[in-house]
Each structure stands twice: as C-alpha cells, then as structure tokens.
Write a protein that holds these residues in place. Structure first.
Motif, mmCIF file in Angstrom:
data_model
loop_
_atom_site.group_PDB
_atom_site.id
_atom_site.type_symbol
_atom_site.label_atom_id
_atom_site.label_comp_id
_atom_site.label_asym_id
_atom_site.label_seq_id
_atom_site.Cartn_x
_atom_site.Cartn_y
_atom_site.Cartn_z
ATOM 1 N N ALA A 148 0.443 -0.962 -0.079
ATOM 2 C CA ALA A 148 -0.028 -0.130 0.303
ATOM 3 C C ALA A 148 0.785 1.162 -0.099
ATOM 4 N N PRO A 149 0.739 2.458 -1.022
ATOM 5 C CA PRO A 149 1.327 3.582 -0.990
ATOM 6 C C PRO A 149 0.949 4.125 0.102
ATOM 7 N N PRO A 150 1.886 5.330 0.888
ATOM 8 C CA PRO A 150 0.805 6.396 2.035
ATOM 9 C C PRO A 150 0.178 6.957 1.755
ATOM 10 N N PRO A 151 -1.084 7.331 2.228
ATOM 11 C CA PRO A 151 -1.255 8.792 1.648
ATOM 12 C C PRO A 151 -1.617 9.531 0.666
ATOM 13 N N PRO A 152 -2.660 9.666 0.095
ATOM 14 C CA PRO A 152 -2.313 10.834 -0.857
ATOM 15 C C PRO A 152 -2.285 12.530 -0.335
ATOM 16 N N PRO A 153 -1.188 13.159 -1.641
ATOM 17 C CA PRO A 153 -1.080 14.500 -1.031
ATOM 18 C C PRO A 153 -1.700 15.409 -1.113
ATOM 19 N N PRO A 154 -2.383 16.440 -0.674
ATOM 20 C CA PRO A 154 -2.616 17.782 -0.976
ATOM 21 C C PRO A 154 -2.934 17.437 -2.695
ATOM 22 N N GLY A 155 -2.156 17.500 -3.201
ATOM 23 C CA GLY A 155 -1.660 18.061 -4.665
ATOM 24 C C GLY A 155 -2.015 16.873 -5.314
ATOM 25 N N VAL A 156 -3.149 15.706 -5.141
ATOM 26 C CA VAL A 156 -3.137 14.428 -6.542
ATOM 27 C C VAL A 156 -3.135 14.445 -7.306
ATOM 28 N N PHE A 157 -2.629 14.177 -8.822
ATOM 29 C CA PHE A 157 -2.920 14.984 -9.844
ATOM 30 C C PHE A 157 -4.133 13.547 -10.573
ATOM 31 N N ARG A 158 -5.153 13.720 -11.453
ATOM 32 C CA ARG A 158 -5.989 13.304 -11.881
ATOM 33 C C ARG A 158 -6.309 13.471 -13.676
ATOM 34 N N VAL A 159 -5.897 12.289 -13.834
ATOM 35 C CA VAL A 159 -6.543 12.630 -15.638
ATOM 36 C C VAL A 159 -7.082 11.296 -16.070
ATOM 37 N N ARG A 160 -8.406 11.444 -17.288
ATOM 38 C CA ARG A 160 -9.428 10.319 -17.102
ATOM 39 C C ARG A 160 -9.103 10.419 -19.361
ATOM 40 N N ARG A 161 -9.497 9.065 -19.599
ATOM 41 C CA ARG A 161 -9.006 8.443 -21.068
ATOM 42 C C ARG A 161 -10.624 7.724 -20.515
ATOM 43 N N ARG A 162 -11.005 7.505 -22.034
ATOM 44 C CA ARG A 162 -11.326 6.533 -22.585
ATOM 45 C C ARG A 162 -11.430 5.061 -23.074
ATOM 46 N N VAL A 163 -11.472 3.642 -22.690
ATOM 47 C CA VAL A 163 -11.258 2.984 -23.296
ATOM 48 C C VAL A 163 -11.574 2.676 -24.882
ATOM 49 N N GLU A 164 -10.588 2.412 -25.919
ATOM 50 C CA GLU A 164 -10.391 2.297 -27.366
ATOM 51 C C GLU A 164 -10.526 1.119 -27.409
ATOM 52 N N TRP A 165 -10.783 1.093 -28.892
ATOM 53 C CA TRP A 165 -10.713 0.043 -29.753
ATOM 54 C C TRP A 165 -9.564 -0.876 -29.471
ATOM 55 N N ARG A 166 -8.257 0.195 -30.195
ATOM 56 C CA ARG A 166 -7.137 -0.398 -29.976
ATOM 57 C C ARG A 166 -6.573 -0.865 -28.720
#
Length: 296
Positions: A148-166
């Motif tokens: 388990a990693p340590p608890p996240p810091p305030p500046g967690v980075f988030r990015v989204r992506r959609r699953v593509e056919w490839r």
C-alpha cells in the motif's frame, strides 16, 4: 524441475519509445506471447482451454528493467512456472540479450484460473499441474500482498481517458500491457502540468526511466469505459522515487487496477543516474508525499 520455454523476439522500430528503447508495455506483451507458447508446448494451448471451458487471466505482474533494449536487438524470453495453488499460478520470466546473455529484465506474473462462463475462480486440475511439473510440483510459495502506498498528498493529479478499441484484446477487455501505457502517459502528464514538459526535460538532458513496476489488476475495463487515473509520488531519493497510480472506472467508482512504479532520473546521453534537479522537486512538491507522511 519445471518445464522451461524460450522464445526469441527481434525488437521492431515501432515498439520503441522516444528514448529509442523498447517500450515498457511491450515487455509485458512479449511475456504474454511466451507464456501462451509455453502452455501450448506443454499440451495446453488455447483450444484445449476452450474445450475445458477454462481460461487464465493475469492478477498481478512485477517487472524489473536491468538494461534497455533497442531497435533490432534480439532478446530471448525464457519462462517457467514457479508453483500452482488451488486457483492461481505464478510464472517467472527472464529477458536476455541474444548473443551476450546479458540480463535485460526479469518479471513474474500471478495468473488466476477461471471458469470461462461464470468468470469465477476454478480449481486447477491435477493433469495441468503434472504437464508443467512432470517430476512433481513444489508447494505454493507465500505471496506478498500488494504494498500500500502512503496516503495521498493534497496535490493528487487526476486525468481521465476512455478505453479505445485498440486497447481491447481478444478476451474482450483492456489488455494487461495497456495499463502500463496508461500510467506512462499519466506520468508525463503530471510532469507537464507542473511545468516539466518533455521538451524542457530534453533541453536539460534529463530522462526519467522506469526501473520496476508492480501492477495489480482488480476489475476488467472494456471498450468505451471512461477511466480516471489518480497519481502521486513518494519515497523520493536523490536520484529515484516511487509513484503510485490508482485506476478507477468513472461510471461506478470501482477500482480497476493499481500500479507502483520506481523511477530513476538519468543523464539522457550516458543513461547514468543523476541527482533529481531541485527545481523539479519543488515543482512537484504538492504531488509528493514526504517520508513523515506530509507533502514535501
């Protein structure tokens, strides 16, 4: 002794990344192909598994990169089964450069044996175990839990992506190797968001190479799913650091996969480790957990 199987690959140009090295995710693809060949050589090819109504899926993967491979290199991938449990099996791999025998990488996968119709774990039959261990199988080794990693810091980075056919393979879900591609892109995204674009790193002759990955696959993602990747850094050292990636499905918040990666900062010309620039550490401070548990 277990059966061993070796398959040789020649690194193709399109399999290399911008550093000129074999892409991290492609190692996992070589592993999967070699594992399929090894199983077929033992009498359990895909057609036999289909007749049994059974299939293998990867539950966890670990890989350590020792020396980079480049275009036109030949690499011999050797694999063997380490053990069988009731419904799981651990398979080991070595990547050695053809001609010299130098170790390029080593890896392990935990495979889960499933009923193809229900998707639930199924007991591994004795005849399958005997095919891979003609002289008798060893007892199952203890598995270390995913760290388990340590608890996240305030500046967690988030990015989204959609699953593509490839991204989807013949099993109908995202191929295991593609999760490394997902987190690799997220790693570049978090650096760019902090002002350290690839162009800036290239101008500074700075490279960031993955030394090891540990991946745990928790649920399947399929074509069209929107995924969110949350990431933060921890255990920063003078020339290396860890980064955790948590991948969830946006529609229901269910965890799909998690990855711990160790990165090493290198001089791009020599590939020798170098101290992480102070400006880089400062730029990503909000996204980094200190040893004490607070943000650096």
């Amino acid at each position: 002794m277990p059966l061993t199987h070796t398959r040789t690959f020649r690194v193709r140009h399109y399999e290399c990344d911008a550093y000129g090295h074999l892409n991290n995710a492609t190692y996992l693809r070589y592993m999967q192909e070699t594992a399929f060949d090894a199983s077929a050589a033992a009498g359990f090819g895909l057609e036999r598994y289909r007749a049994l109504g059974r299939l293998w899926v990867i539950h966890e993967t670990e890989i350590e990169y020792r020396r980079p491979l480049a275009y036109n290199d030949e690499v011999a991938v050797t694999t063997w089964v380490a053990d069988f449990g009731r419904v799981r099996s651990r398979r080991l791999y070595e990547f050695r450069r053809a001609g010299t025998g130098d170790l390029a990488a080593r890896a392990a996968t935990d495979w889960a044996f499933l009923d193809a119709r229900s998707g639930r774990p199924a007991p591994i039959p004795p005849e399958l175990t005997a095919a891979f261990f003609p002289e008798g199988a060893p007892p199952p080794a203890r598995r270390d839990p995913f760290p388990a990693p340590p608890p996240p810091p305030p500046g967690v980075f988030r990015v989204r992506r959609r699953v593509e056919w490839r991204d989807v393979d013949a099993a109908g879900h995202v191929n295991n190797a593609n999760y490394l591609a997902y987190v690799g892109e997220a790693g570049f995204d978090v650096c760019a968001a902090a002002g350290w674009t690839e162009a800036r790193m290239a101008a500074a002759n700075l490279g960031i190479l993955a030394r090891r990955h540990r991946l745990e696959y928790r649920r399947q993602a399929v074509f069209g799913d929107e995924l969110e990747i949350a990431t933060w850094a921890y255990a920063l050292r003078p020339a290396s650091g860890m980064r955790h990636y948590a991948i969830t499905r946006v529609a229901d918040g269910e965890p799909v996969a998690r990855v711990n990666t160790q990165y090493v900062w290198v001089d791009r010309t020599t590939l020798r480790p170098i101290r992480i620039p102070a400006e880089f550490v400062h730029a990503l401070a909000a996204n980094t957990v200190a040893e004490s548990g607070g943000a650096t």
